[in-house]
Design an enzyme around this catalytic site. Structure first.
Site, short mmCIF file in Angstrom:
data_model
loop_
_atom_site.label_atom_id
_atom_site.label_comp_id
_atom_site.label_asym_id
_atom_site.label_seq_id
_atom_site.Cartn_x
_atom_site.Cartn_y
_atom_site.Cartn_z
N HIS A 189 -3.66 2.48 1.89
CA HIS A 189 -2.81 1.74 0.87
C HIS A 189 -2.74 2.14 -0.26
CE1 HIS A 189 -1.06 -1.57 -1.39
NE2 HIS A 189 -0.83 -2.17 -0.04
N GLU B 100 5.46 1.81 2.34
CA GLU B 100 5.52 1.02 1.06
C GLU B 100 5.56 1.74 -0.08
OE1 GLU B 100 2.92 -2.90 2.14
OE2 GLU B 100 1.42 -1.16 1.36
P1 13P Z 1 3.91 -7.19 -2.43
O1 13P Z 1 4.50 -7.82 -1.08
O2 13P Z 1 3.30 -8.10 -3.30
O3 13P Z 1 5.00 -6.56 -3.14
O4 13P Z 1 2.86 -6.28 -1.68
C1 13P Z 1 3.06 -5.35 -0.71
C2 13P Z 1 1.93 -4.64 -0.33
O5 13P Z 1 1.26 -4.14 -0.74
C3 13P Z 1 1.55 -4.98 1.02
O6 13P Z 1 0.26 -4.06 1.59
#
Ligand code: 13P
Length: 223
Positions: free
Chosen positions: A86, A151
């Protein structure tokens, strides 16, 4: 579709118990497409109707690794799913063990949600795909229990998801590298989830803020 909630550093043991109770009741039966990553202090020993995942772990069974969690600790809660890579952990400088963690989790047959994503500078320099490939180069893309979560860092926690066309072209590219299910994460909420899930090659979402309240997460799941 896979619906995953990353609760990050939110929820206590007490509040997650309530969260899980509500989600369990709503699901009714075990559902392998719903994954929740609570803080490790809040892991539940009881059976859940969703998959409980670990936001972090150390690639060891146990040992002299102060402050870390090994496989033995995850086993106690029946946890067989882990989040690796992450961006928030990478930024903290705490995800230097990515390859070792991946290899360990693969060796022990965990479901792995592997996060990748570029920052705005990389996006603006037109090097997104090259960058994402470099993040994936160190792992086995044919691993059968792999899920890849795209992401983009610039959209996480902002309330504004990445552009649908950008998500679409990244996911399309990722299908040329791996057959793993592909998730999108970054400000997924009830206003944009439908459009995001309708993107070709999108196999689900990894949600942060909009999943912190269980009622909201359920709304996202139910569509
Ligand atoms: P948000 O949905 O708060 O943007 O976070 C996404 C995230 O980092 C999930 O791992």
């Amino acid at each position: 579709m896979i619906f995953a909630a990353n609760l990050k550093c939110n929820h206590t043991r007490a509040s997650f118990k309530i969260y899980a109770d509500v989600l369990n009741k709503t699901m009714g039966v075990k559902c392998d497409d719903i994954i929740v990553f609570p803080p490790s202090i809040a892991f539940l020993e009881s059976q859940t109707n969703f998959i409980q995942g670990a936001q972090n772990f150390y690639p060891c069974i146990n040992g002299a690794f102060t402050g870390e969690l090994g496989k033995e600790h995850l086993d106690e809660f029946g946890i067989k799913c882990v989040l690796i890579g992450h961006s928030e952990r990478r930024i903290l400088g705490d995800e230097t063990l990515i390859k070792a963690k991946f290899d360990f989790a693969k060796e022990h047959n965990y479901k792995i949600v592997f996060c990748i994503g570029e920052d705005l500078k990389t996006k603006n320099s037109g090097k997104t795909l090259e960058f994402l490939k470099s993040q994936l180069d160190i792992i086995d893309l044919n691993y059968k229990n792999l899920i890849i979560a795209y992401e983009p860092i610039y959209s996480i926690g902002t309330g504004v998801s990445a552009d649908i066309k950008d998500i679409s072209s990244v996911l399309e590219y990722l299908t040329t590298l791996s057959q793993a299910p592909l998730l999108y994460g970054g400000s997924v909420n009830e206003n944009n989830i439908k459009e995001i899930l309708s993107i070709e090659n999108c196999g689900g979402v990894l949600v942060g803020s909009a999943a912190l309240k269980v009622e909201n997460f359920i709304k996202l799941i139910k569509g």
